[in-house]
Design a protein around this motif. Structure first.
Motif, short mmCIF file in Angstrom:
data_model
loop_
_atom_site.label_atom_id
_atom_site.label_comp_id
_atom_site.label_asym_id
_atom_site.label_seq_id
_atom_site.Cartn_x
_atom_site.Cartn_y
_atom_site.Cartn_z
N THR A 1 0.83 -1.21 0.00
CA THR A 1 0.00 0.00 0.00
C THR A 1 0.86 1.25 0.00
OG1 THR A 1 -1.69 -1.22 1.20
CG2 THR A 1 -1.83 1.18 1.25
N ARG B 1 1.53 3.89 -3.23
CA ARG B 1 1.31 5.35 -3.13
C ARG B 1 2.49 6.12 -3.72
NH1 ARG B 1 -0.80 7.10 2.79
NH2 ARG B 1 -3.04 6.87 2.40
N LYS C 1 -11.99 -3.86 -12.79
CA LYS C 1 -12.12 -3.79 -11.33
C LYS C 1 -11.61 -2.45 -10.78
CE LYS C 1 -12.83 -6.54 -7.57
NZ LYS C 1 -14.00 -7.40 -7.39
N LEU C 2 -10.57 -1.91 -11.39
CA LEU C 2 -9.89 -0.76 -10.78
C LEU C 2 -10.20 0.59 -11.42
CD1 LEU C 2 -6.41 -2.48 -10.22
CD2 LEU C 2 -8.19 -2.04 -8.50
N PRO D 1 -12.98 1.97 -12.14
CA PRO D 1 -14.06 2.74 -11.47
C PRO D 1 -13.53 3.65 -10.35
CG PRO D 1 -14.79 0.51 -11.88
CD PRO D 1 -13.34 0.54 -12.25
N TYR D 2 -12.44 3.26 -9.73
CA TYR D 2 -11.87 4.11 -8.68
C TYR D 2 -11.25 5.37 -9.29
CZ TYR D 2 -12.62 0.16 -5.61
OH TYR D 2 -13.21 -0.85 -4.88
N ALA E 1 -14.20 7.52 -10.11
CA ALA E 1 -14.81 8.09 -8.90
C ALA E 1 -13.94 9.20 -8.31
CB ALA E 1 -15.01 6.99 -7.86
N ASP E 2 -12.62 9.01 -8.42
CA ASP E 2 -11.71 10.02 -7.87
C ASP E 2 -11.37 11.12 -8.87
OD1 ASP E 2 -11.59 8.51 -5.63
OD2 ASP E 2 -9.49 7.87 -5.86
N SER E 3 -11.80 10.93 -10.11
CA SER E 3 -11.37 11.82 -11.20
C SER E 3 -9.84 11.85 -11.28
CB SER E 3 -11.92 13.25 -11.01
OG SER E 3 -13.31 13.23 -11.03
N SER F 1 -5.48 6.65 -9.37
CA SER F 1 -6.09 5.82 -8.32
C SER F 1 -6.10 4.36 -8.77
CB SER F 1 -7.53 6.28 -8.04
OG SER F 1 -7.53 7.51 -7.37
N GLU G 1 -2.53 2.98 -8.61
CA GLU G 1 -2.17 2.66 -7.23
C GLU G 1 -2.74 1.29 -6.84
OE1 GLU G 1 -3.07 5.71 -4.33
OE2 GLU G 1 -3.15 4.23 -2.73
N GLY G 2 -3.99 1.07 -7.20
CA GLY G 2 -4.60 -0.23 -6.89
C GLY G 2 -3.89 -1.37 -7.60
N ALA H 1 -0.51 -2.03 -5.95
CA ALA H 1 -0.74 -2.67 -4.64
C ALA H 1 -1.12 -4.13 -4.82
CB ALA H 1 -1.83 -1.92 -3.88
N MET I 1 -14.56 10.78 -3.79
CA MET I 1 -15.75 11.37 -4.41
C MET I 1 -16.95 10.47 -4.18
SD MET I 1 -14.76 14.17 -5.90
CE MET I 1 -15.91 14.52 -7.22
N LEU J 1 -18.79 1.93 -4.34
CA LEU J 1 -17.64 1.04 -4.52
C LEU J 1 -17.20 0.49 -3.17
CD1 LEU J 1 -15.49 3.21 -6.93
CD2 LEU J 1 -16.46 0.98 -7.48
N VAL K 1 -8.49 -4.74 -4.29
CA VAL K 1 -7.13 -5.21 -4.54
C VAL K 1 -6.98 -6.66 -4.10
CG1 VAL K 1 -4.76 -4.95 -3.69
CG2 VAL K 1 -6.02 -2.94 -4.52
#
Lengths: 529, 479
Positions: free
Chosen positions: A112, A116, A169-170, A172-173, A176-178, A182, A185-186, A189, B213, B222, B229
Motif C-alpha cells: 500500500t 502510493r 475492477k480498478l 471505477p476508482y 470516482a476520484d477523477s 487511483s 495505485e490499486g 498494490a 468522491m 464502490l 485489490v
C-alpha cells in the motif's frame, strides 16, 4: 566470576563433543596428490534435487520493487516483512517458511505504501507505460501499462484479457476520484501482494518454461527479477547456448557484482556484524571490492578470497590496519610480507572473533571452521561451561587463559577451534595488526596455529591453506547450491554437491562456475515436488 | 448439536506431545457456547530473559493473601497487587545432553534454553539457541479465542535489538511464539517497532483511503479499494494453486488462506472508515484512545549494553495491548520484554554500576556478576511495564466490569534467583479473578513453570489437560 580450569575431568562425565567430520579433508595427506571430483553428475537434469517455490527475501522484495518501478522504497521499506527463519546462511529457505496473518498484513502495508509512492511519480509511470493518460478513464493506457510492467512483476506474459479484467475492477476508482492514478495505485498494490511476485512459482512438470528459466537465472546471478531483455529472450532459454549468452550479459552488470558481495557477506557471516562506526563503511567496501574484483575477473581464482595479495583501503582504514596509505581517497595497496590473508585480514571477517573486548581464539576458530570449512561440532556445550564468562585469569597470557586444549574433556573440540584461532591472533577484533596481547603487553603473539593437521604461522599461511583446501572448495560450492535451490542440502544431494565442487576445480573461477551452472541441464529442470 | 461435548483428552488419546491440534466446535463445553454474549476472554503471555534476585527479594515471607508490601523484585506491582499472584519455588527438571528425563525439561547448560518449556511446554533441545519446539500457549489461546477478532494473535517485543553485536535481520533474534502444524514449526517473530505496530493495529496494515468522491446518484457504492485489490489477488488462487506441485500447493494455499481471512474481515461498500478516526496524534474509537507513538526511539548501539529507550517503547506497548484487547482487535498476545539473553543497558533500567569485561553495564552481565539487589531491580524494570498493562486493563471498562476481569496474564522469567538458575524460579499471574486467585503468594514446592501456561489456558476456558509435554495444575491457583 571468571572461569577456572577444572582440576580434572568430572567423574562420570565423558566428553560429549565429537570432532567435526569434513569430507573432503581440509588438507591432503603429505605426498597424496589431490584428484578433483568429477563434475559429470551436475550435468544430470535432476542435479538440483527437490525444488520448491522460493519466497523473495525482504532484500529481494525491496530490490525487485525498486528495479521494476524505479521508485525508491523509502518510507515503505520499514513495513516490508522480515524473513522467515532459514536453515541456510541465506534469507530464502522454502522449507522453513512461516505463513501468518501478520505476514499478510505486512505485505499489504508495504504494498500500500509503495503503491502510493509509485502513484506520486508520474514521470516514471509515463516512461514505463509508454503512454500519457488522456484522462481519468483512459483504460487503453492502463491496459498498456498493466501488460508491459506486469510482465516484469509476474515474470510471465500478461494477456490483454487479464489486463482488461484488472481495468474493469480498478478503473471505477479512477473515475470516482477523477484521477487515473487511483487505478494505478490499486494495480501496483495488487501486484506487490500477488504470489506470482512474492514467490518464484514454477509449474508442475519436469521441464521449466522460458520465463521460469529466466527467473531462476536472474535471481541466481543478480538477485533481481529478470529484466526486459531476458524476458524477451525467454522463448530461447531452453537452449543452453542461449542461456550462456544471457548469463554472460547478466554477469557483467553491477547487480551481479552486488549479488556476489551479498552471497559472501551471508556465507562468511559479516552481513550483520557490528563494526566500529568509524570503520563500518570503509571496511564493508573493502570486502566488497575484493569480492567484486574476483567475481568480475573470469580468470581469477574464487578462493583467492583467502589470500589476495592486495586490499582496497581508505587512508583511515590503512592507518587502522597499519598498512601503507593508498593514493587518493581509496585504492588497492599491496600487503607487506606475511600479511596477505584476503578476507581473513579484513575487519569484516576478523570481527567474527571479537569477544570480551578482545578476540576469542575459540570463537574465531569456531566461526572459521563453521563457515569456510562447513565443519560442525556434534554434541552440546558441556554442563558447567559458561561461554559468556571470560576464561582464566586476566593477568595470564591468552595461551594460558584459553586452557581447554590441554584438558582431556575439552580438547576434542578446542584443539580444532582454538588452534585455528590462535593462528589468527595477530589480527585484533577489527583486523588491526598486533604483535602482543592488548591487555598484557608482556605476552607476545607468535601466530602459531594448526588446521587439518597442518601447522601454520599467521593469517597469510592460513589463507594459503584455505585457498587450496578441498574442504573449502566443497563448502563454498555447497553454499552456492543452497542459494540456487533455496534450501539446505541433504544426503540425497551428495553426488550433486561433489560434482559442483568438481566443476569449481575445472577452472577455479567464480564466473566460469556460474556459467557452468546456468548452462547445465538442471537449470531448465524442475525437481520433484 | 447436543449439549454433550467431546473432550480434548478423548481426542488426544495416545498422548501426542508438542503437537497443536485443531479445536473443533464439538469439543467446546456447552456452557462456553451459551456465554457467547459475554465479553471475550483474552490471554497475554509475558516473558523477560533474566533472573529475579534472591528468594528474599522475590518471595513474600508468608504464603496466602499478601499481608505486607511486595518484595523488592516486584515493588512496581504494589499499586495492582490485589490483581496479581506470586508463584514461588518453581523448578525445571534438568537433563544433560541426551534424552529428556522428564516432561518440559531444561538443558542443564542453559543459554536461552528455558524459553521452549516456558512458552510451549516442550523440553529444550539446544543449550544455546533459544529454539521453541512446540505450539506456544498464546497460539493455543489464539486458536481457541480467535472468532471475532481482527488479529488471531499479536507478538511484540520491547527490546529493540539483541545488543550482542549483530545488526540487521540478525539483530531481531528469535521470538517466543511458535505455531506447530504437523511436524512443521513456524516462528511468529515479534514486532519491536511501536511505529510499525501502530500502523498495523489501526489501519489493518493499510492506509489506502476510500474513494474521495461520492458515487453518482443511482450508482452502487464502490467497496474500499483495499478490498478490490485483495479480490484481484484471490481471483488467481485457483489457477495458481492448480498449476503447481503438491508441496507448493500446500504453501500457496496457506498464503491464500490468510489473504482470504483478511479480505473477509474488511467491510463491504462504505463511504467512510467508520468507528476509527485519526487526529491530534491520537487514535480514538468506541473502545478508547491510544496515542500515536511517533518515530521509534533510536538505537544507541547494537553492541552490548545497547539502549533504544525501551522504557518508553514498553510503556507504549502496555497501552497498545490494552487498547487492542479492549477493541477486540485480538484476544491473544505474546509480549517479549527482552531477548532470551538480555544484554539491555542496565544503567537505564536499574541504575546498575557493575561493569562487564566488555566495559559496559547490562542485564546479562548483572545476572552473572552483580549483587542480588541489582538483579532484583532489573527484574522490577520489566515488572513495571507489566504493572502498567494491568492498570490499563483495569481502567478499561466493558459491560459491568473491566477488561482485566476477562484477561489472563502471565509473566515468566528465563531464570530463577540468578544466572542459569532453574531450581528456584518465581513467576507471576494476574487477572481473570473469576477463575484465578489474585492477591496471593503460592509456594509451589518445585512445580514445573510450564504449568503457568497450562493454567492460563484453563483460565480462559479452554478444555485442555495437556500443554506440550506437561499436564497437571498449580494447586490453589484456579478457582
Amino acid at each position: 566470576m571468571t572461569q577456572q580450569p577444572p582440576a580434572q575431568q568430572p567423574p562420570g562425565q565423558p566428553p560429549v563433543m565429537q570432532p567435526p567430520v569434513m569430507e573432503p579433508p581440509i588438507t591432503q595427506p603429505p605426498g597424496t596428490p589431490f584428484v578433483p571430483p568429477s563434475p559429470a553428475a551436475f550435468q544430470q537434469p535432476g542435479a538440483l534435487g527437490e525444488t520448491g517455490a522460493q519466497r523473495l527475501s525482504r532484500r529481494q522484495l525491496l530490490a525487485a520493487a525498486e528495479n521494476i518501478f524505479g521508485v525508491p522504497a523509502g518510507a515503505a521499506a520499514p513495513l516490508a516483512p522480515f524473513d522467515s527463519a532459514s536453515a541456510t546462511y541465506f534469507e530464502s529457505d522454502y522449507r522453513a517458511l512461516a505463513f501468518t496473518s501478520q505476514l499478510i498484513l505486512d505485505y499489504e502495508s508495504f504494498a500500500t505504501e509503495y503503491a502510493r509512492a509509485v502513484r506520486a511519480d508520474r514521470t516514471n509511470f509515463v516512461q514505463r507505460a509508454g503512454c500519457t493518460p488522456t484522462g481519468s478513464a483512459d483504460t487503453a493506457c492502463f491496459v498498456k501499462y498493466a501488460q508491459g510492467v506486469g510482465r516484469r512483476v509476474l515474470r510471465r506474459t500478461v494477456s490483454a484479457t487479464e489486463a482488461q479484467a484488472w481495468a474493469a475492477k480498478l478503473m471505477p476508482y479512477a473515475v470516482a476520484d477523477s484521477d487515473f492514478y487511483s487505478a494505478v495505485e490499486g494495480l501496483v498494490a495488487m501486484w506487490l501482494q500477488h504470489p506470482e511476485f512474492l514467490y518464484r512459482v514454477e509449474k508442475a512438470g519436469a521441464a521449466l518454461d522460458g520465463f521460469e528459466i529466466a527467473t531462476r537465472m536472474s535471481f541466481f546471478i543478480t538477485g533481481l527479477p529478470p529484466d526486459d531483455a531476458l524476458l524477451d529472450a525467454a522463448s530461447r532459454l531452453t537452449d543452453a547456448q542461449a542461456r550462456r549468452a544471457e548469463a554472460e550479459r547478466l554477469l557483467s552488470t553491477p547487480a551481479a557484482i552486488a549479488a556476489a558481495e551479498h552471497f559472501h557477506a551471508r556465507w562468511l557471516g559479516f552481513d550483520d556484524a557490528l563494526l566500529p562506526n568509524a570503520l563500518d563503511a570503509d571496511a564493508r567496501n573493502e570486502t566488497a571490492k575484493l569480492v567484486g574484483r574476483i567475481a568480475a575477473d573470469g580468470a581469477a581464482d574464487w578462493l583467492e578470497l583467502f589470500n589476495a595479495k592486495q586490499t582496497w583501503v581508505t587512508p583511515a582504514l590503512a592507518t587502522h590496519y597499519g598498512l601503507p596509505a593508498p593514493g587518493g581517497s581509496a585504492g588497492w595497496v599491496t600487503y607487506p610480507s606475511g600479511r596477505a590473508a584476503g578476507v581473513l585480514g579484513h575487519a569484516t571477517v576478523a570481527r567474527l572473533g571479537a569477544k570480551f573486548g578482545d578476540t576469542s581464539p575459540t570463537l574465531r576458530g569456531y566461526e572459521l571452521m563453521k563457515r569456510a570449512l562447513c565443519g560442525k561440532l556434534s554434541g552440546q556445550i558441556p554442563p558447567g561451561v559458561d561461554i559468556d564468562t571470560q576464561p582464566g585469569l586476566p593477568t595470564d597470557c591468552k595461551s594460558t587463559r584459553y586452557y581447554q586444549r590441554g584438558v582431556a574433556a575439552c580438547a576434542t573440540c578446542h584443539a580444532i577451534t582454538d588452534n585455528i584461532g590462535f593462528g589468527l591472533e595477530n589480527l585484533g577484533p577489527a583486523g588491526e595488526w598486533r604483535t602482543e596481547e592488548p591487555q598484557n603487553a608482556a605476552c607476545a603473539i607468535d601466530g602459531k596455529g594448526e588446521v587439518g593437521g597442518q601447522a601454520f604461522t599467521g593469517p597469510e599461511a592460513l589463507g594459503e591453506v584455505l585457498r587450496n583446501s578441498p574442504a573449502v572448495a566443497a563448502c563454498a560450492t555447497k553454499q552456492l547450491f543452497h542459494v540456487l535451490t533455496g534450501r539446505l542440502s541433504t544426503t540425497a544431494d551428495a553426488a550433486s554437491l561433489e560434482a559442483l565442487a568438481g566443476q569449481y576445480w575445472q577452472s577455479r573461477s567464480w564466473r566460469a562456475l556460474l556459467l557452468a551452472v546456468v548452462t547445465s541441464p538442471a537449470m531448465a529442470h524442475k525437481g520433484a515436488n | 448439536m447436543s449439549g454433550k461435548h467431546l473432550s480434548r483428552r478423548t481426542f488426544l488419546r495416545g498422548g501426542a506431545v508438542c503437537i497443536g491440534l485443531p479445536l473443533l466446535d464439538a469439543m467446546l463445553p456447552a456452557v462456553a457456547r451459551a456465554q457467547a454474549s459475554m465479553p471475550p476472554s483474552r490471554f497475554i503471555a509475558t516473558f523477560m530473559g533474566t533472573c529475579t534476585g534472591s528468594p528474599a527479594l522475590t518471595n513474600p515471607a508468608a504464603t496466602g493473601p499478601f499481608t505486607a508490601p511486595l518484595p523488592m523484585s516486584f515493588t512496581s506491582l504494589q499499586p495492582v497487587a490485589q490483581h496479581v499472584s506470586i508463584l514461588s519455588g518453581m523448578a525445571f527438571p534438568v537433563y544433560n545432553t541426551g534424552s529428556p528425563t522428564a516432561p518440559a525439561s531444561a538443558l542443564q547448560q542453559q543459554h536461552g534454553g528455558t524459553i521452549s518449556p516456558l512458552t510451549s511446554g516442550c523440553s529444550a533441545q539446544d543449550a544455546v539457541a533459544p529454539l521453541v519446539r512446540g505450539h506456544t500457549s498464546d497460539q493455543h489461546a489464539a486458536d481457541f479465542l480467535k472468532p471475532g477478532s481482527k488479529f488471531a494473535s499479536l507478538q511484540m517485543r520491547v527490546q529493540a535489538a539483541s545488543y550482542n553485536g549483530r545488526t540487521g535481520s540478525a539483530a531481531q533474534g528469535r521470538g517466543m511464539s511458535v505455531r506447530k502444524v504437523g511436524s512443521t514449526l513456524s516462528e511468529l517473530l515479534p514486532i519491536e517497532s511501536p511505529a510499525r505496530l501502530f500502523t498495523m493495529l489501526f489501519t489493518g496494515g493499510s492506509t489506502m483511503p476510500p474513494p474521495t468522491m461520492p458515487p453518482p446518484p443511482g450508482t452502487p457504492a464502490l467497496p474500499p479499494l483495499r478490498k478490490s485489490v485483495l479480490d484481484l489477488v484471490l481471483a488467481d488462487a485457483n489457477r495458481l494453486t492448480g498449476s503447481v506441485g503438491a508441496e507448493d500447493r500446500v504453501r500457496l494455499d496457506q498464503h491464500f488462506t490468510h489473504i482470504r481471512d483478511l479480505e473477509r474481515s474488511l467491510p463491504g461498500p462504505v463511504a467512510a472508515d467508520a468507528g476509527t478516526t485519526t487526529g491530534g496524534g491520537t487514535m480514538t474509537s468506541g473502545c478508547g484512545a491510544l496515542a500515536n507513538p511517533g518515530v521509534d526511539p533510536a538505537i544507541s548501539t547494537y553492541g552490548f549494553g545497547g539502549w533504544a529507550n525501551e522504557t518508553q517503547r514498553g510503556q507504549w506497548m502496555a497501552d497498545a495491548i490494552a487498547y487492542a484487547l479492549a477493541c477486540d482487535l485480538t484476544r491473544s498476545v505474546s509480549w517479549m520484554l527482552t531477548h532470551d539473553q538480555c544484554w539491555l543497558n542496565s544503567v537505564q533500567t536499574s541504575g546498575s554500576t557493575f561493569v562487564s569485561p566488555d566495559g559496559v553495564t547490562e542485564i546479562h552481565s548483572d545476572s552473572h556478576n552483580a549483587t542480588a539487589d541489582v538483579r532484583a531491580k532489573n527484574a522490577n524494570w520489566g515488572i513495571g511495564l507489566w504493572s502498567r498493562l494491568i492498570s490499563n486493563l483495569k481502567a478499561r471498562t466493558e459491560g459491568s466490569g473491566t477488561v482485566l476481569d476477562r484477561t489472563f496474564l502471565s509473566f515468566v522469567f528465563a531464570e530463577g534467583t540468578n544466572a542459569h538458575n532453574k531450581g528456584s524460579m518465581t513467576h507471576l499471574v494476574a487477572g481473570y479473578p473469576s477463575r484465578v486467585r489474585n492477591g496471593v503468594h503460592i509456594a509451589t514446592g518445585g512445580l514445573n513453570p510450564a504449568l503457568v501456561g497450562l493454567t492460563g489456558l484453563k483460565a480462559i476456558g479452554m478444555p485442555v489437560t495437556q500443554f506440550g509435554e506437561i499436564s497437571g495444575a498449580i494447586p490453589g491457583l484456579l478457582i
